[in-house]
Design a protein around this motif. Structure first.
Motif, short mmCIF file in Angstrom:
data_model
loop_
_atom_site.label_atom_id
_atom_site.label_comp_id
_atom_site.label_asym_id
_atom_site.label_seq_id
_atom_site.Cartn_x
_atom_site.Cartn_y
_atom_site.Cartn_z
N LEU A 147 0.84 -1.20 0.00
CA LEU A 147 0.00 0.00 0.00
C LEU A 147 0.87 1.25 0.00
CD1 LEU A 147 -2.61 -1.08 2.71
CD2 LEU A 147 -2.84 -1.24 0.23
N ASN A 148 2.07 1.14 -0.53
CA ASN A 148 3.05 2.21 -0.42
C ASN A 148 2.99 3.25 -1.53
OD1 ASN A 148 4.27 1.35 2.02
ND2 ASN A 148 5.26 -0.30 0.88
N SER A 149 2.14 3.05 -2.52
CA SER A 149 2.02 4.05 -3.58
C SER A 149 0.59 4.02 -4.12
CB SER A 149 3.00 3.75 -4.72
OG SER A 149 2.61 2.57 -5.41
N ALA A 150 0.24 5.10 -4.79
CA ALA A 150 -1.10 5.16 -5.39
C ALA A 150 -1.28 4.05 -6.41
CB ALA A 150 -1.33 6.53 -6.02
N ALA A 151 -0.25 3.77 -7.19
CA ALA A 151 -0.34 2.72 -8.21
C ALA A 151 -0.56 1.35 -7.56
CB ALA A 151 0.92 2.71 -9.07
N ALA A 152 0.14 1.09 -6.48
CA ALA A 152 -0.02 -0.20 -5.78
C ALA A 152 -1.43 -0.33 -5.22
CB ALA A 152 1.01 -0.33 -4.66
N ILE A 153 -1.94 0.73 -4.68
CA ILE A 153 -3.29 0.71 -4.11
C ILE A 153 -4.32 0.51 -5.22
CG2 ILE A 153 -5.05 2.13 -2.96
CD1 ILE A 153 -2.67 3.36 -1.35
N MET A 154 -4.16 1.21 -6.32
CA MET A 154 -5.12 1.12 -7.43
C MET A 154 -5.18 -0.29 -8.01
SD MET A 154 -6.66 3.98 -7.74
CE MET A 154 -7.41 3.76 -9.33
N GLY A 155 -4.07 -1.01 -7.99
CA GLY A 155 -4.03 -2.35 -8.55
C GLY A 155 -4.27 -3.46 -7.55
N ASN A 156 -4.61 -3.11 -6.32
CA ASN A 156 -4.74 -4.08 -5.25
C ASN A 156 -6.18 -4.59 -5.16
OD1 ASN A 156 -5.11 -5.18 -2.55
ND2 ASN A 156 -3.09 -4.34 -2.09
N LYS A 157 -6.38 -5.88 -5.41
CA LYS A 157 -7.73 -6.46 -5.39
C LYS A 157 -8.36 -6.42 -4.00
CE LYS A 157 -7.32 -9.34 -9.41
NZ LYS A 157 -8.22 -10.17 -10.16
N LYS A 158 -7.55 -6.55 -2.96
CA LYS A 158 -8.10 -6.50 -1.60
C LYS A 158 -8.63 -5.11 -1.29
CE LYS A 158 -5.64 -10.33 0.54
NZ LYS A 158 -4.82 -10.76 1.67
N VAL A 159 -7.93 -4.09 -1.77
CA VAL A 159 -8.40 -2.71 -1.59
C VAL A 159 -9.71 -2.51 -2.35
CG1 VAL A 159 -7.90 -0.27 -2.04
CG2 VAL A 159 -6.11 -1.76 -1.14
N ALA A 160 -9.75 -3.00 -3.59
CA ALA A 160 -10.97 -2.88 -4.40
C ALA A 160 -12.15 -3.59 -3.73
CB ALA A 160 -10.73 -3.44 -5.80
N ASN A 161 -11.91 -4.78 -3.21
CA ASN A 161 -12.98 -5.52 -2.54
C ASN A 161 -13.45 -4.80 -1.28
OD1 ASN A 161 -13.06 -7.55 -4.44
ND2 ASN A 161 -11.64 -8.87 -3.34
N HIS A 162 -12.50 -4.21 -0.54
CA HIS A 162 -12.90 -3.45 0.65
C HIS A 162 -13.70 -2.22 0.25
CE1 HIS A 162 -12.88 -2.23 4.80
NE2 HIS A 162 -12.40 -1.05 4.46
N GLY A 163 -13.31 -1.60 -0.85
CA GLY A 163 -14.07 -0.44 -1.35
C GLY A 163 -15.50 -0.82 -1.67
N ILE A 164 -15.69 -1.98 -2.28
CA ILE A 164 -17.04 -2.47 -2.59
C ILE A 164 -17.81 -2.70 -1.29
CG2 ILE A 164 -18.32 -4.44 -3.52
CD1 ILE A 164 -16.06 -4.61 -5.67
N THR A 165 -17.14 -3.27 -0.30
CA THR A 165 -17.78 -3.50 1.00
C THR A 165 -18.23 -2.18 1.62
OG1 THR A 165 -16.47 -5.49 1.38
CG2 THR A 165 -17.40 -4.42 3.33
N VAL A 166 -17.36 -1.17 1.55
CA VAL A 166 -17.69 0.15 2.11
C VAL A 166 -18.88 0.75 1.36
CG1 VAL A 166 -16.85 2.51 2.42
CG2 VAL A 166 -15.39 0.58 3.02
N LEU A 167 -18.84 0.69 0.03
CA LEU A 167 -19.94 1.26 -0.76
C LEU A 167 -21.26 0.54 -0.49
CD1 LEU A 167 -18.18 2.01 -4.15
CD2 LEU A 167 -18.93 3.64 -2.41
N ASN A 168 -21.21 -0.78 -0.35
CA ASN A 168 -22.42 -1.53 -0.01
C ASN A 168 -22.96 -1.12 1.36
OD1 ASN A 168 -22.51 -2.96 -2.41
ND2 ASN A 168 -21.35 -4.68 -1.61
N SER A 169 -22.05 -0.87 2.28
CA SER A 169 -22.46 -0.42 3.61
C SER A 169 -23.10 0.96 3.55
CB SER A 169 -21.26 -0.41 4.55
OG SER A 169 -21.66 0.02 5.83
N LEU A 170 -22.54 1.83 2.73
CA LEU A 170 -23.13 3.17 2.56
C LEU A 170 -24.50 3.08 1.92
CD1 LEU A 170 -19.99 5.20 1.46
CD2 LEU A 170 -21.16 5.27 3.68
N GLU A 171 -24.66 2.13 1.02
CA GLU A 171 -25.97 1.92 0.41
C GLU A 171 -27.00 1.51 1.47
OE1 GLU A 171 -28.12 -0.57 -3.21
OE2 GLU A 171 -26.10 -1.13 -2.59
N ARG A 172 -26.57 0.66 2.42
CA ARG A 172 -27.45 0.28 3.53
C ARG A 172 -27.88 1.51 4.32
NH1 ARG A 172 -24.56 -3.29 7.26
NH2 ARG A 172 -26.41 -3.02 8.52
#
Length: 91
Positions: A12-37
């Motif tokens: 998670l040391n750079s923007a590029a690493a974060i953008m390509g990280n599937k675990k970050v993307a999955n957590h983002g989906i989890t957060v967005l689903n929670s916001l939808e709730r």
């Protein structure tokens, strides 16, 4: 603080690493689903988040200020991209 909470997410040391990280993307989906709730339960958001609040406070021990910082940064980044997309024809 990201390494404390997301230590298993890998690099998670750079923007590029974060953008390509599937675990970050999955957590983002989890957060967005929670916001939808929250949107679906506007009249009772506090009770909607009881279990999630317990998880973050008692199990993960997340500092509540982390949420404020995260939300501010996420909204700023999101709106920056939206503004860029809206204005791109002007360049």
């Amino acid at each position: 603080w990201t390494q404390r909470y997301f230590g298993t997410f890998g690099d998670l040391n750079s923007a590029a690493a974060i953008m390509g990280n599937k675990k970050v993307a999955n957590h983002g989906i989890t957060v967005l689903n929670s916001l939808e709730r929250a949107v679906q339960n506007m009249d009772d958001i506090k009770n909607t988040y009881v279990e999630l609040s317990i998880l973050h406070s008692e199990k993960l021990h997340v500092d509540p200020d982390t949420f404020r910082c995260y939300v501010q940064a996420a909204l700023q980044k999101f709106l920056t991209v939206v503004v860029s997309a809206l204005g791109r024809q002007y360049n």
